[in-house]
Design an enzyme around this catalytic site. Structure first.
Site, PDB file in Angstrom:
ATOM      1  N   TYR A 169      31.239 -41.010 -13.687  1.00  0.00           N
ATOM      2  CA  TYR A 169      32.372 -41.849 -13.279  1.00  0.00           C
ATOM      3  C   TYR A 169      31.907 -42.997 -12.373  1.00  0.00           C
ATOM      4  O   TYR A 169      32.595 -43.992 -12.227  1.00  0.00           O
ATOM      5  CB  TYR A 169      33.420 -41.019 -12.532  1.00  0.00           C
ATOM      6  CG  TYR A 169      34.539 -40.511 -13.417  1.00  0.00           C
ATOM      7  CD1 TYR A 169      34.496 -40.658 -14.796  1.00  0.00           C
ATOM      8  CD2 TYR A 169      35.638 -39.877 -12.860  1.00  0.00           C
ATOM      9  CE1 TYR A 169      35.518 -40.171 -15.587  1.00  0.00           C
ATOM     10  CE2 TYR A 169      36.668 -39.399 -13.651  1.00  0.00           C
ATOM     11  CZ  TYR A 169      36.605 -39.548 -15.011  1.00  0.00           C
ATOM     12  OH  TYR A 169      37.620 -39.068 -15.792  1.00  0.00           O
TER      13      TYR A 169
ATOM     14  N   LYS B 269      23.176 -28.724 -14.522  1.00  0.00           N
ATOM     15  CA  LYS B 269      22.081 -28.821 -15.496  1.00  0.00           C
ATOM     16  C   LYS B 269      20.787 -29.068 -14.704  1.00  0.00           C
ATOM     17  O   LYS B 269      19.974 -29.939 -15.038  1.00  0.00           O
ATOM     18  CB  LYS B 269      22.421 -29.975 -16.471  1.00  0.00           C
ATOM     19  CG  LYS B 269      21.581 -30.054 -17.696  1.00  0.00           C
ATOM     20  CD  LYS B 269      21.839 -28.960 -18.707  1.00  0.00           C
ATOM     21  CE  LYS B 269      20.772 -29.034 -19.775  1.00  0.00           C
ATOM     22  NZ  LYS B 269      20.670 -27.839 -20.605  1.00  0.00           N
TER      23      LYS B 269
ATOM     24  N   ASP C  20      24.754 -25.235 -20.267  1.00  0.00           N
ATOM     25  CA  ASP C  20      24.804 -24.816 -21.676  1.00  0.00           C
ATOM     26  C   ASP C  20      25.138 -23.325 -21.810  1.00  0.00           C
ATOM     27  O   ASP C  20      25.961 -22.931 -22.631  1.00  0.00           O
ATOM     28  CB  ASP C  20      23.494 -25.156 -22.409  1.00  0.00           C
ATOM     29  CG  ASP C  20      22.268 -24.928 -21.568  1.00  0.00           C
ATOM     30  OD1 ASP C  20      21.378 -25.788 -21.564  1.00  0.00           O
ATOM     31  OD2 ASP C  20      22.197 -23.884 -20.897  1.00  0.00           O
TER      32      ASP C  20
ATOM     33  N   ASP D 155      34.057 -32.356 -17.417  1.00  0.00           N
ATOM     34  CA  ASP D 155      34.837 -33.025 -18.455  1.00  0.00           C
ATOM     35  C   ASP D 155      34.801 -32.178 -19.733  1.00  0.00           C
ATOM     36  O   ASP D 155      35.832 -31.820 -20.302  1.00  0.00           O
ATOM     37  CB  ASP D 155      34.205 -34.403 -18.697  1.00  0.00           C
ATOM     38  CG  ASP D 155      35.069 -35.290 -19.567  1.00  0.00           C
ATOM     39  OD1 ASP D 155      36.243 -34.957 -19.776  1.00  0.00           O
ATOM     40  OD2 ASP D 155      34.557 -36.322 -20.044  1.00  0.00           O
TER      41      ASP D 155
END
Ligand code: NAD
Length: 414
Positions: free
Chosen positions: A159, A226, A280, A304
């Site tokens: 963002y 991540k 993941d 998101d």
């Protein structure tokens, strides 16, 4: 405060903030934006249900005084812009508001009013509770095991991302700078993007998630990142999360390692577990072992994807509510778009906006009214009275219009 088009209801009082707490009068002025497309249909239906729930919960002692605020197409007609400055002023002035979906103009203009709003008001937490109601069509065999609240960071990461197109002078300069000054190589001619993730931004989001978990009697907060690949942005988010839990909530939190080493895997009363998962594997585990997750805190882009994926597990856009919350200012919203195809047809599912309003009531501390809505919804959907989107996935459903569904909810409160 004077407004050009907004009219504050004279019978109401403003919500204020004192001693770091919301002060909510019995007749609070709350802002609402109808929204575009199906927005007016679902807003009309929901206003009736919210008002009925408050009236029934408090016997007329409390009532929301709704104040219309304009954004999107209606604002463009009034002010000549879909994003008027006085809407922003009103959201700050009224503290608590709710909005229907807004159409993003295609080809030019601003990227998204929703994103601009979150940034302008520093609404740094996008909060999405996701739980299942019996009877709501779901692709899972045990959707009842899904009951999470996702706190997605709303101001940083992509963002606040900076991008330069492939082959542009800026990208070439940046590529040269990276190579010559920092010894970092990128393939020549690449498009380049940067994503900032700060300690301040990560910690205030995670702090909100932990506080919520403690107040709501939840069991755990999972940091989703991540960090195995992006060690200094996503990995730092994880590190700052554990650091914050240790520094600010030491008596009330413990890590997964501590849980197993000291408590045999059973969390002691009053403490929540802080754990983390790589993004993941989190998607897999939310499908395979959803009951292991409770409150989730995550940077913007992971959040998101995850919010929509998890919402799909319990019924998707027709039901998933959301709120954008800063230190105090909050704008709750339908999480789906304006579905222009169904605009004005009185057929859309009001569930997402409805439950966003229930979140709003919770935020005001009017939990009894919020609970009435959830109970009524459960009863009506269990009786297979639903809008078209659910009806086509259910056997023996009675398909009703938006307004009829709202009327059934009000009736179910009696
Ligand atoms: P959308 O959410 O409007 O529609 C996606 C699909 O879901 C469509 O098939 C639609 O008919 C259906 N749908 C959506 N809401 C529904 C409801 N309440 N009941 C029944 N069916 C529903 O997404 P889109 O088509 O990608 O976007 C349409 C417009 O909305 C675009 O201008 C987009 O930018 C905007 N948008 C706004 C928001 C927001 O305001 N928060 C979010 C997403 C998209």
């Amino acid at each position: 405060m004077t407004y050009q088009h907004i009219r504050l209801p004279v019978a109401g009082e403003k919500i204020t903030v004192r001693d770091n707490r919301l002060q909510v009068p019995d007749r609070p002025i709350v802002g609402y934006v109808e929204g575009d497309g199906i927005g007016p249909d679902i807003t009309r239906a929901c206003l009736g249900v919210w008002n009925a729930a408050v009236a029934r919960a408090y016997g007329g002692r409390r009532a929301i005084q709704w104040c219309e605020v304009y954004l999107g197409e209606k604002a463009a007609g009034l002010y000549g812009t879909p994003f008027p400055e006085e809407a922003l002023r009103a959201f700050a002035d009224l503290v608590v508001s709710i909005k229907g979906p807004l159409t993003t103009p295609v080809g030019g203009g601003m990227r998204s009013i929703n994103v601009a709003l979150r940034q302008a008001l520093d609404l740094y937490a996008c909060v999405r509770p996701v739980r299942h109601f019996p009877g709501v069509p779901s692709p899972l065999r045990h959707p009842e095991k899904v009951d999470v609240v996702i706190f997605r960071e709303n101001t940083e990461d992509v963002y606040a991302g900076i991008e330069f197109p492939a082959g542009s002078a800026e990208a070439e300069r940046l590529e040269r700078f990276l190579r010559e000054e920092l010894g970092a190589k990128v393939p020549p001619g690449s498009a380049l993007g940067l994503k900032p993730i700060s300690e301040f931004g990560s910690k205030r989001l995670i702090r909100k998630a932990i506080r919520y978990a403690l107040e709501a009697g939840r069991k755990s907060v999972t940091l989703v990142h991540k960090g195995n690949i992006m060690k200094y942005t996503e990995g730092a988010f994880r590190h700052w999360g554990y650091e914050l839990a240790r520094d600010e909530f030491s008596g009330q939190t413990l890590t997964e390692e501590e849980l197993h080493a000291a408590y045999g895997g059973r969390p002691p009363e009053g403490k929540i577990v802080i754990k983390d998962r790589i993004a993941d594997i989190m998607f897999q585990q939310m499908l395979l072992r959803p009951a292991e997750f409770d409150v989730i805190a995550t940077p913007n882009l992971n959040g998101d994807y995850l919010s929509d994926a998890v919402a799909a597990e319990v019924g998707g856009v027709g039901i998933a509510p959301g709120g954008n919350i800063g230190d105090f200012i909050a704008v709750f919203e339908a999480t789906h778009g304006s579905a222009p195809k169904y605009a004005g047809k009185d057929v859309a599912n009001p569930g997402s906006l409805l439950f966003s309003g229930a979140m709003l009531l919770d935020y005001l501390g009017w939990k009894e009214a919020a609970q009435l809505i959830a109970d009524a919804y459960g009863r009506v959907v269990a009786s297979k009275t639903v809008t078209y989107d659910f009806a086509r996935q259910m056997e023996g459903a009675r398909e009703v219009r938006t307004s009829e569904f709202a009327a059934a909810l009000v009736k179910a409160m009696d």
